[in-house]
Design a protein around this motif. Structure first.
Motif, short mmCIF file in Angstrom:
data_model
loop_
_atom_site.label_atom_id
_atom_site.label_comp_id
_atom_site.label_asym_id
_atom_site.label_seq_id
_atom_site.Cartn_x
_atom_site.Cartn_y
_atom_site.Cartn_z
N LEU A 146 25.22 50.66 54.61
CA LEU A 146 25.20 49.49 53.74
C LEU A 146 25.33 49.91 52.27
N SER A 147 24.62 50.96 51.90
CA SER A 147 24.71 51.46 50.52
C SER A 147 26.15 51.83 50.17
N TYR A 148 26.82 52.47 51.10
CA TYR A 148 28.21 52.88 50.88
C TYR A 148 29.11 51.66 50.67
N ARG A 149 28.96 50.66 51.52
CA ARG A 149 29.79 49.44 51.41
C ARG A 149 29.56 48.74 50.06
N ILE A 150 28.31 48.63 49.68
CA ILE A 150 27.97 47.97 48.40
C ILE A 150 28.56 48.76 47.24
N ALA A 151 28.40 50.08 47.26
CA ALA A 151 28.91 50.93 46.17
C ALA A 151 30.43 50.86 46.09
N LYS A 152 31.09 50.84 47.23
CA LYS A 152 32.55 50.82 47.26
C LYS A 152 33.10 49.54 46.60
N ILE A 153 32.52 48.40 46.94
CA ILE A 153 32.99 47.14 46.36
C ILE A 153 32.60 47.05 44.89
N THR A 154 31.39 47.50 44.56
CA THR A 154 30.95 47.50 43.16
C THR A 154 31.91 48.31 42.29
N ASN A 155 32.29 49.48 42.77
CA ASN A 155 33.21 50.34 42.01
C ASN A 155 34.57 49.67 41.82
N LYS A 156 35.04 48.93 42.82
CA LYS A 156 36.33 48.26 42.71
C LYS A 156 36.29 47.14 41.67
N LEU A 157 35.16 46.51 41.49
CA LEU A 157 35.03 45.40 40.55
C LEU A 157 34.67 45.83 39.13
N GLU A 158 34.19 47.06 38.98
CA GLU A 158 33.65 47.50 37.69
C GLU A 158 34.68 47.43 36.56
N LYS A 159 35.90 47.87 36.80
CA LYS A 159 36.93 47.87 35.75
C LYS A 159 37.19 46.45 35.23
N ASP A 160 37.33 45.51 36.16
CA ASP A 160 37.58 44.13 35.75
C ASP A 160 36.37 43.52 35.05
N TYR A 161 35.18 43.89 35.47
CA TYR A 161 33.96 43.42 34.82
C TYR A 161 33.91 43.92 33.37
N LEU A 162 34.13 45.22 33.19
CA LEU A 162 34.07 45.80 31.84
C LEU A 162 35.18 45.23 30.95
N ASN A 163 36.35 45.00 31.53
CA ASN A 163 37.45 44.41 30.78
C ASN A 163 37.08 43.00 30.32
N PHE A 164 36.49 42.21 31.22
CA PHE A 164 36.06 40.86 30.84
C PHE A 164 35.01 40.93 29.73
N MET A 165 34.02 41.80 29.87
CA MET A 165 32.95 41.89 28.87
C MET A 165 33.52 42.28 27.50
N SER A 166 34.51 43.15 27.49
CA SER A 166 35.15 43.54 26.23
C SER A 166 35.86 42.35 25.59
N HIS A 167 36.60 41.59 26.40
CA HIS A 167 37.29 40.41 25.87
C HIS A 167 36.29 39.34 25.41
N ARG A 168 35.22 39.19 26.15
CA ARG A 168 34.20 38.22 25.77
C ARG A 168 33.59 38.60 24.42
N PHE A 169 33.34 39.89 24.22
CA PHE A 169 32.79 40.37 22.95
C PHE A 169 33.75 40.06 21.81
N GLN A 170 35.05 40.25 22.06
CA GLN A 170 36.05 39.93 21.03
C GLN A 170 36.01 38.44 20.67
N LEU A 171 35.77 37.60 21.69
CA LEU A 171 35.63 36.16 21.40
C LEU A 171 34.38 35.88 20.56
N PHE A 172 33.29 36.58 20.85
CA PHE A 172 32.08 36.43 20.03
C PHE A 172 32.38 36.79 18.59
#
Length: 135
Positions: free
Chosen positions: A29-55
């Motif tokens: 279960l840990s492996y499955r969670i980590a694998k999906i988390t890693n796949k989403l991390e780049k898009d999450y960080l990209n969104f947070m960066s764009h959100r900060f620019q909007l702020f």
């Protein structure tokens, strides 16, 4: 499985998985969670960066006790708030494609079929689309 999801769904899922991953799980279960988390991390960080620019674009900076400028949605008001929210919604409504394996719900149970994890409803809502209830 390949699926199109919104950035909003990616952000919510990433935050839910990060919260859940702080708990100990069996290795599979840990492996499955980590694998999906890693796949989403780049898009999450990209969104947070764009959100900060909007702020920065629409908000007024706040200086913390050390004199460092920070931004918050609380410092975006009036007409600027409407513009901020409109641009933020455009970001959140954008889609990404993600390839992942659904997580069998039974991985959250121990060998006696007792819940291995007590999951708060708000966290369950964030990851529900990743779960396979049939197994």
């Amino acid at each position: 499985m390949q699926e199109e999801i919104t950035i909003e769904q990616a952000v919510n899922t990433y935050e839910g998985l990060v919260e859940i991953s702080k708990r100990p799980f069996p290795i599979k279960l840990s492996y499955r969670i980590a694998k999906i988390t890693n796949k989403l991390e780049k898009d999450y960080l990209n969104f947070m960066s764009h959100r900060f620019q909007l702020f920065k674009k629409y908000g007024d900076p706040i200086k913390d006790p050390k004199g460092i400028e920070t931004y918050s949605v609380d410092n975006v008001s009036g007409e600027r708030r409407e513009k901020f929210e409109a641009e933020r919604k455009i970001l959140l409504d954008d889609t990404i494609s993600i390839e992942y394996e659904k997580i069998p719900l039974n991985l959250f149970q121990d060998k006696d079929h007792q819940p291995e994890l007590l999951l708060e409803p708000y966290l369950f809502c964030k990851i529900e689309w990743l779960l396979d209830e049939t197994s």
